[in-house]
Design an enzyme around this catalytic site. Structure first.
Site, PDB file in Angstrom:
ATOM      1  N   ASP A  40       0.833  -1.203   0.000  1.00  0.00           N
ATOM      2  CA  ASP A  40       0.000   0.000   0.000  1.00  0.00           C
ATOM      3  C   ASP A  40       0.868   1.253   0.000  1.00  0.00           C
ATOM      4  O   ASP A  40       1.712   1.425   0.892  1.00  0.00           O
ATOM      5  CB  ASP A  40      -0.900  -0.029   1.255  1.00  0.00           C
ATOM      6  N   ASP A  41       0.669   2.095  -0.985  1.00  0.00           N
ATOM      7  CA  ASP A  41       1.357   3.397  -1.060  1.00  0.00           C
ATOM      8  C   ASP A  41       2.864   3.299  -1.301  1.00  0.00           C
ATOM      9  O   ASP A  41       3.587   4.257  -1.043  1.00  0.00           O
ATOM     10  CB  ASP A  41       1.148   4.242   0.215  1.00  0.00           C
ATOM     11  N   CYS A  80      -5.943   4.346  -3.242  1.00  0.00           N
ATOM     12  CA  CYS A  80      -6.058   2.930  -2.848  1.00  0.00           C
ATOM     13  C   CYS A  80      -7.252   2.167  -3.410  1.00  0.00           C
ATOM     14  O   CYS A  80      -7.097   1.171  -4.112  1.00  0.00           O
ATOM     15  CB  CYS A  80      -6.112   2.837  -1.331  1.00  0.00           C
ATOM     16  N   HIS A 148     -10.633  -2.774   1.628  1.00  0.00           N
ATOM     17  CA  HIS A 148     -10.972  -1.379   1.295  1.00  0.00           C
ATOM     18  C   HIS A 148     -12.106  -1.230   0.301  1.00  0.00           C
ATOM     19  O   HIS A 148     -12.285  -0.159  -0.295  1.00  0.00           O
ATOM     20  CB  HIS A 148      -9.716  -0.656   0.750  1.00  0.00           C
ATOM     21  N   ASP A 286      -0.204  -0.180  -4.957  1.00  0.00           N
ATOM     22  CA  ASP A 286      -1.518   0.289  -5.408  1.00  0.00           C
ATOM     23  C   ASP A 286      -1.556   1.730  -5.883  1.00  0.00           C
ATOM     24  O   ASP A 286      -2.519   2.147  -6.526  1.00  0.00           O
ATOM     25  CB  ASP A 286      -2.574   0.075  -4.311  1.00  0.00           C
ATOM     26  N   ASN A 287      -0.538   2.502  -5.551  1.00  0.00           N
ATOM     27  CA  ASN A 287      -0.439   3.889  -6.029  1.00  0.00           C
ATOM     28  C   ASN A 287       0.961   4.379  -5.691  1.00  0.00           C
ATOM     29  O   ASN A 287       1.721   3.685  -5.027  1.00  0.00           O
ATOM     30  CB  ASN A 287      -1.517   4.801  -5.415  1.00  0.00           C
TER      31      ASN A 287
HETATM   32 CA   LIG Z   1      -2.664   3.136  -1.370  1.00  0.00          CA
END
Ligand SMILES: [Ca+2]
Length: 482
Positions: A40-41, A80, A148, A286-287
């Site tokens: 994540d991130d 996300c 999420h 994811d980003n």
């Molecule tokens: Ca994210």
């Protein structure tokens, strides 16, 4: 085929052709296991194999050396939930309506020139998810970490076709990385247990328990999203280390190292159980990383640096959407290989269908393309462009925006971004200018026009709604930057 022969064939790589023909019928055939590690991130340059000299990721670097590194891999969105919705559905945002996280009306209302398109925060129940598809080939599946896209029983991982859900629900970040977690889908561990380590432990147990049959383990770590909380002893090491090229947050580095240690443990487990040869391991984020805002004068909090990419999480510039990506698949992928062809999150679904020997369901729409020809180096992709649609506002610092409603297309070396508030276009040649410093929209108007038409035609094909309604409470004096 006898089991011994089968295993020998698996080791030599010949077995996948056999599986492709028999996976749907023969009970004794075994399609590859799938381990999908989603961070994540995590930014494009947040791992050693992508050039970080500050973060230490020896296990992930080894994984990269054993597989194929994709240098132009993209998330479907700069944040996300929409990226996850696209991964799980195999569809671009306009088909399911998950465009952003929470409301599309984020940031100060007076600064919003347009009324953005309403956002869906859950994946529709009728979506045929990746887990539901793989079940048809006999896979047992688990989601361990951040979901999420809604909560069980209906819209969490179980509701959407997984057999096991650990820690996944509507939450976009943990309340705490240390137990007690206060997560309804994760029983607390001993006080002070670290979440990333716990998810690794759960993943190891799942692999042990399902070693004898094909499994799909989706491991979307909560790390390295905020809150930035790490194990003390790992943090201490980085506190003594010199920052490098804009990366220097010791706690964030320690969070990354915990993820990396988990990857090391998972790879060791696959080796120990003799499963590594017949397991596809995917590593993706994811980003983009949280950083790159200050140099654009927009604020938003710097945690890492995505340099040389422009911007970070929440933006359609490369820093917001370009991701580190590895696929290790000993049967097909040459160790140490690289691929520069642009690929995007929706490609995983058709890729994994093909790997599992499955066809899509009648009437099912999949927007991506199987990456198997790239992985096996037998060909390239048929499509020539990929697209983004982000009809939402994301705030930056005070009265600034990470993004206003926008869309983008990448075709070949070129990328065009359209900002819906004023229909302005920005055009970049990523081959010469990966940092998107030189806007070519004015100097190459024909190219800009052609790409704009392409983007508009795609929007029409997926029925993408573009915000056009003026916000009556808009006050231009509150705007300092795009
Ligand atoms: Ca994210």
């Amino acid at each position: 085929m006898k089991r011994r022969d089968f295993l020998a064939a698996a080791a030599s790589g010949a077995v996948t052709a056999v599986l492709g023909r028999t996976a749907t019928g023969a009970a004794q055939s075994r399609p590859p296991n799938i381990l999908f590690i989603l961070i994540d991130d995590m930014g494009w340059r947040d791992v050693g194999f992508m050039g970080s000299r500050y973060y230490e990721t020896p296990n992930t670097d080894r994984l990269a050396a054993q597989g194929m590194v994709f240098t132009s891999a993209y998330a479907n969105a700069p944040n996300c939930a929409p990226t996850r919705a696209c991964l799980m559905s195999g569809q671009y945002g306009p088909r399911h309506g998950v465009y952003t996280v929470a409301s599309s009306e984020r940031g100060p209302a007076a600064g919003r020139k347009l009324v953005p398109i309403p956002n869906r925060t859950t994946l529709p129940a009728e979506t045929i998810t990746l887990a539901e598809s793989l079940k048809r080939a006999g896979y047992t599946s688990a989601s361990m970490g951040k979901w999420h896209l809604g909560s069980d029983p209906e819209l969490g991982p179980i509701g959407q076709g997984f057999d096991v859900n650990v820690a996944g629900n509507t939450a976009g970040n943990p309340r705490s990385y240390f137990s007690p977690y206060r997560n309804k889908d994760l029983p607390d561990g001993p006080k002070g247990e670290y979440l990333t380590d716990r998810l690794t432990e759960e993943a190891l147990k799942f692999i042990e328990a399902n070693r004898a049959k094909p499994f799909f383990l989706y491991l979307p770590h909560y790390a390295v999203h905020t809150p930035i909380q790490a194990r003390k002893e790992l943090t201490a090491k980085y506190e003594k280390k010199q920052p490098s090229n804009g990366q220097g947050n010791a706690k964030y580095a320690a969070m990354i190292e915990s993820v990396d240690q988990g990857i090391g443990a998972l790879m060791a487990k696959l080796d120990e159980l003799g499963l590594a040869g017949n397991t596809v391991v995917i590593f993706f984020s994811d980003n983009g990383g949280v950083g790159g805002y200050a140099e654009l004068g927009i604020g938003g909090g710097e945690i890492t640096s995505n340099r040389p990419l422009r911007g970070g999480k929440g933006m359609l510039y490369e820093g917001g959407i370009r991701e580190p990506m590895v696929v290790r698949w000993p049967a097909k992928v040459k160790p140490g290989s690289r691929c520069d062809v642009p690929v995007i999150g929706v490609d995983f679904y058709p890729t994994l269908l093909e790997i599992a020997g499955l066809e899509k369901q009648p009437g099912q729409v999949l927007d991506g393309e199987s990456l198997v020809p790239l992985l096996a180096q037998t060909g390239t992709l048929k499509r020539d462009a990929i697209f983004w649609h982000f009809p939402a506002y994301l705030q930056g610092g005070k009265n600034t925006w990470r993004t206003t409603p926008a869309g983008a297309v990448r075709q070949g070396d070129f990328k065009l971004i359209e900002f819906f508030e004023d229909s302005s276009l920005e055009l970049y040649n990523l081959k010469d200018d990966i940092g998107e410093a030189k806007d070519l929209a004015k100097t190459m108007p024909d190219k800009a026009r052609a790409l704009h038409q392409r983007l508009a035609a795609w929007r029409q094909s997926v029925k993408a709604p573009v915000p056009t309604e003026r916000n009556p409470t808009f006050d231009p004096s509150t705007r300092t930057k795009r």
